[in-house]
Design a protein around this motif. Structure first.
Motif, short mmCIF file in Angstrom:
data_model
loop_
_atom_site.label_atom_id
_atom_site.label_comp_id
_atom_site.label_asym_id
_atom_site.label_seq_id
_atom_site.Cartn_x
_atom_site.Cartn_y
_atom_site.Cartn_z
N MET A 175 0.69 -1.13 -0.11
CA MET A 175 0.27 0.00 0.20
C MET A 175 0.97 1.15 0.00
SD MET A 175 -3.14 -1.07 -0.03
CE MET A 175 -4.29 -0.41 0.96
N SER A 176 2.08 1.21 0.74
CA SER A 176 2.79 2.51 0.67
C SER A 176 3.36 2.99 -0.68
CB SER A 176 4.14 2.06 1.45
OG SER A 176 3.71 1.81 2.96
N MET A 177 3.84 1.78 -1.46
CA MET A 177 4.16 2.27 -2.55
C MET A 177 3.33 3.04 -3.71
SD MET A 177 6.54 -0.50 -4.10
CE MET A 177 8.08 -0.70 -3.53
N ALA A 178 1.91 3.06 -3.04
CA ALA A 178 0.87 3.94 -3.99
C ALA A 178 0.32 5.12 -2.97
CB ALA A 178 -0.20 3.13 -4.22
N GLY A 179 1.28 5.30 -1.72
CA GLY A 179 1.19 6.33 -0.97
C GLY A 179 -0.30 6.15 -0.22
N LEU A 180 -0.67 4.58 0.09
CA LEU A 180 -1.89 4.46 1.02
C LEU A 180 -1.42 4.17 2.14
CD1 LEU A 180 -3.88 2.64 -1.86
CD2 LEU A 180 -4.25 5.01 -1.01
N SER A 219 11.76 0.69 -10.71
CA SER A 219 10.88 0.20 -9.76
C SER A 219 11.05 -1.44 -9.67
CB SER A 219 9.45 0.36 -10.21
OG SER A 219 8.91 -0.49 -11.27
N GLN A 220 11.51 -2.15 -10.66
CA GLN A 220 11.72 -3.43 -10.49
C GLN A 220 12.85 -3.72 -9.45
OE1 GLN A 220 12.47 -5.29 -14.59
NE2 GLN A 220 10.44 -6.12 -14.24
N THR A 221 14.21 -2.88 -9.69
CA THR A 221 15.07 -2.90 -8.74
C THR A 221 14.38 -2.53 -7.23
OG1 THR A 221 16.53 -2.44 -10.50
CG2 THR A 221 17.50 -2.23 -8.40
N LEU A 222 13.87 -1.55 -7.26
CA LEU A 222 13.37 -0.81 -5.83
C LEU A 222 12.61 -1.90 -5.25
CD1 LEU A 222 13.20 1.76 -4.35
CD2 LEU A 222 11.08 2.00 -5.43
N THR A 223 11.51 -2.65 -6.05
CA THR A 223 10.68 -3.57 -5.28
C THR A 223 11.53 -4.80 -4.68
OG1 THR A 223 9.07 -2.80 -6.86
CG2 THR A 223 8.71 -4.94 -5.66
N LEU A 224 12.24 -5.11 -5.47
CA LEU A 224 13.28 -6.36 -4.97
C LEU A 224 14.04 -6.15 -3.73
CD1 LEU A 224 13.98 -9.25 -6.33
CD2 LEU A 224 16.15 -8.18 -6.89
N VAL A 225 14.72 -4.92 -3.80
CA VAL A 225 15.42 -4.52 -2.61
C VAL A 225 14.61 -4.10 -1.52
CG1 VAL A 225 17.24 -2.69 -1.96
CG2 VAL A 225 17.43 -3.63 -4.09
N PHE A 262 21.14 1.92 -10.20
CA PHE A 262 21.71 2.30 -9.05
C PHE A 262 20.73 3.12 -8.18
CE2 PHE A 262 25.47 2.45 -11.56
CZ PHE A 262 26.56 1.80 -10.53
N ALA A 263 19.93 3.71 -8.86
CA ALA A 263 18.83 4.54 -7.78
C ALA A 263 17.91 3.57 -7.14
CB ALA A 263 17.95 5.41 -8.64
N GLY A 264 17.28 2.44 -7.51
CA GLY A 264 16.55 1.51 -7.36
C GLY A 264 17.40 0.69 -6.04
N LEU A 276 7.56 3.71 1.54
CA LEU A 276 6.37 5.27 1.08
C LEU A 276 7.27 6.03 0.17
CD1 LEU A 276 3.90 6.40 1.93
CD2 LEU A 276 5.20 7.44 3.76
N ALA A 277 8.46 6.48 0.29
CA ALA A 277 9.01 7.42 -0.25
C ALA A 277 9.83 6.94 -1.49
CB ALA A 277 9.95 8.32 0.53
N GLY A 278 10.00 5.62 -1.54
CA GLY A 278 11.02 5.21 -2.50
C GLY A 278 10.45 5.39 -4.04
N SER A 279 9.17 5.13 -4.32
CA SER A 279 8.84 5.20 -5.62
C SER A 279 8.67 6.48 -6.05
CB SER A 279 7.38 4.25 -5.81
OG SER A 279 6.53 4.80 -4.90
N VAL A 280 8.31 7.62 -5.27
CA VAL A 280 8.21 8.91 -5.61
C VAL A 280 9.65 9.41 -5.99
CG1 VAL A 280 7.69 11.18 -5.09
CG2 VAL A 280 6.33 9.35 -4.08
N VAL A 281 10.70 9.14 -5.04
CA VAL A 281 11.84 9.68 -5.38
C VAL A 281 12.76 8.93 -6.61
CG1 VAL A 281 14.12 9.94 -4.39
CG2 VAL A 281 12.20 9.97 -2.81
#
Lengths: 451, 451
Positions: A265-270, A334-340, A406-408, A424-429
């Motif tokens: 839910m955080s990934m969508a800011g919920l 977002s693939q890297t971010l989600t995995l990490v 790198f960012a992810g 929460l903040a990862g996907s926006v940044v």
């Protein structure tokens, strides 16, 4: 008829009774036929109007059990409409940890008033749990432990239990303490059943036991339960080893569900506790905040494009193609971010292996960058018959996919260090980074080439 | 020292031993000091090279226990490097459901060969579990039930248990069957402890019990366990009511974790079982597919922009602002989509309340659309001092946010009907919709106004 089907039938009856307005029947079904957990589920699945109607029909003595199974958001909403006496009545038959859970959703003054209505033993139990943070082992534990001493025989234990005539739910072990109340081991109740009665507790007790310090974070508790297939575990004071209570798997399952919901839910800011059927006004207000934050990052991306208006004016194909660069970067990142984020959550990633991971993600970003750069360059050439723009978009794709990798991989670590929740903040940044870098690389290269 | 700390110390020792190359010490730690679940966790958290090294040091008789705690992806990878005899040896001490789980990752021919190495009772048990789909109650159950008849006394039960001297893990109930092996109720083992021995089983047994039909989906099983705080539950044949086995909470926790991971990881096009430390080549290949799908949708969005090249050529500010329209729609839509996917997963949303939800999302989309349309229009006016373009972007934002709300709420339902996983396909399709509608609304309105 199997129990599951019976329940389902009753829930359908309830739906029919509600529609036809047969309130007496509804009242009977929700108070006698259905279990509190089912009633809670029905409340969670109902729009506000039906929800209010149903809640009004639940009898006072069932309110506590139903409340306990609701999400925090609904608990707060309902509790705040009840008087202190009603809250106190509702909590009469609940376990200390469940009472503490409910009280945490009330203002402090109300909590204190409710506590004064309890008898001193119950109050002491609830206060013991309340003294720990909600998301710690202490806040999760219950104080309903059955303790015995190691020097008696199993026959004596059995006689003691038969005198008491009941055991708390989810009791798979009796807890063993010494004279100073320090925890020394477990007596699995299965052992009592399969061992001859003249053996002493000491002979069959289990001392190689996982104990949980009261200040452990609840998600770490969940990992211990998951990894070691526990049904319950003793909670001890980390300083003096005294037994404080025990944690049971039902509460741990709730932690696992909440943690998982939080990531999603955080990934969508919920909020993980987001009420699916919250009224429109409440929902709008909350989501507006997230849209506002996103708008700032969108304006930032626009500002980057704004720098290159002259170039776009010259070559309008750039405007047509630029979303591709940003979008591919966003997806790869977002693939890297989600995995990490998942890897951190389940404890797979630590300081020792993050270097390897970063390196792998760089290689993945680079190879996928090169692959898709080629594809995109070819399609672009066929579309616009312009070699220059094909080369430019290919280069921009490679740059953006490497930066996205790198960012992810690094954002979760950096955000955590700044005490910001990466889920929460990862996907926006991340989107900000991939948009800005994508537009800058593509339009910047174009500006250089076409000047 | 509490057990938790001891484990942590051992894991740190292992790290040090690995770094210094003290393999004999590593071998001792992973085979004697650590539990199989911890070793599995360490394997999951290791890059490929260390992973291979560690696996090679695990003694044959521990391999099965470690394998059982690994993710499907790692299980498959390791099992496929083992000979049939090694696989068979590794599975010697495992429960039937765990053996079935492992075998499901092997080619059918190998599975058959492994089965022939087992004794007939074990083989029959494993085959019983294998005959059900992996994601059904039957595939999740174990056949290690302890059954008794209702007409004996508790004293007799106790004597029977003491003769057998052990009970399967997570046994909180004995299962009661009649002569035809039909399930008739539960005898909670706590009841045996607290009740006098001369009572009969029938007097204390529990017949209002949740039974699970063998063909129930595993996520529905998980919901039953969560809602009713179960530790174990009997699995019955839905047709004839015969007892088939039982499901225990440890396996249900795995289902909950997998389902939650599935929602999270699918949204980024990743597998829920994704190995955090898979080699670069494997990772690249998998992610390339997702990037390719996304590229198709990105080209679609570009094609829409391409239709309006003439307009952009006239008013270059459109190119600067157009990502804002697409991005706001994407964010708003993904909020609705995430909420609805979660609501479906935990069973809150059904055909009765989906209409209310759609209406609420429309109102939320409209009100947030109007709010942010105003803000964006004002900022746009201040930036470009062009009233026309401010009105156009405001209108496009409202249109896109309303469409995003509908798309986010309806897509999961539509995709499900087409037998497509909404968690996987939802976000791609949604982004396509909000990009296409966003660009079309914004540039289309502009083309109309400026012609």
């Amino acid at each position: 008829m199997p129990r599951g089907e019976k329940q389902l039938n009753k829930i359908q009856h309830l739906g029919a009774a509600l529609e036809s307005g047969a309130l007496a029947q509804v009242r009977r079904i929700i108070n006698s036929d259905l279990q509190p957990a089912d009633v809670a589920h029905i409340l969670e699945s109902s729009p506000p109007k039906e929800r209010k109607l149903l809640w009004g029909l639940i009898e006072d003595e069932n309110e506590g059990e139903v409340l306990q199974h609701l999400s925090d958001e609904l608990q707060t909403w309902l509790l705040n409409q009840m008087s202190v006496q009603e809250v106190a009545n509702a909590m009469t038959d609940l376990d200390a940890d469940d009472v503490a859970d409910l009280l945490q959703n009330l203002p402090n003054t109300v909590t204190r008033e409710v506590l004064t209505t309890m008898d001193s033993q119950d109050r002491a139990r609830v206060e013991a749990v309340l003294s720990y943070p909600e998301d710690s082992a202490g806040g999760l534990m219950n104080t309903d432990t059955v303790t015995v001493r190691p020097d008696i025989t199993l026959e004596v234990v059995l006689r003691y239990l038969r005198r008491h005539r009941s055991l708390p739910d989810m009791t798979d072990n009796l807890l063993l303490v010494n004279r100073r109340d320090e925890f020394i081991g477990l007596l699995p109740i299965n052992k009592i059943l399969v061992t001859d009665g003249d053996a002493t507790v000491r002979e069959v007790m289990n001392t190689d036991v996982i104990t949980i310090p009261a200040d452990m974070e609840d998600s770490d508790v969940a990992q211990l339960f998951e990894r070691h297939d526990l049904v319950s575990a003793p909670v001890v004071d980390a300083l003096n080893g005294k037994l404080l209570g025990r944690i049971t798997i039902d509460d741990v399952v709730d932690v696992i569900r909440e943690d998982a919901d939080h990531s999603l839910m955080s990934m969508a800011g919920l909020d993980e506790d987001e009420d699916t059927f919250a009224p429109a006004f409440k929902t709008s207000r909350r989501r507006a905040v997230w849209l506002g934050i996103n708008l700032l990052t969108a304006f930032l991306a626009s500002a980057v494009i704004g720098l290159f208006q002259g170039t776009i004016d010259q070559v309008v194909a750039l405007a047509v193609l630029m979303p591709i660069v940003a979008s591919m970067g966003g997806v790869a990142g977002s693939q890297t971010l989600t995995l990490v984020i998942r890897g951190h959550a389940i404890g797979h990633i630590d300081s020792k292996n993050v270097g390897w991971l970063l390196n792998r993600e760089f290689l993945v970003g680079l190879s996928n960058g090169i692959l898709w750069a080629l594809v995109i360059a070819i399609v672009t050439y066929l579309w616009f018959m312009d070699l220059k723009i094909s080369i430019i978009i290919g280069a921009a794709i490679i740059i953006n996919l490497v930066v996205a990798a790198f960012a992810g991989a690094l954002l979760p670590v950096l955000l955590k260090r700044m005490n910001i929740d990466p889920a929460l903040a990862g996907s926006v940044v991340l989107t900000t980074v991939t948009d800005v870098v994508g537009f800058f690389a593509f339009l910047g290269l174009a500006a250089g080439f076409y000047l």
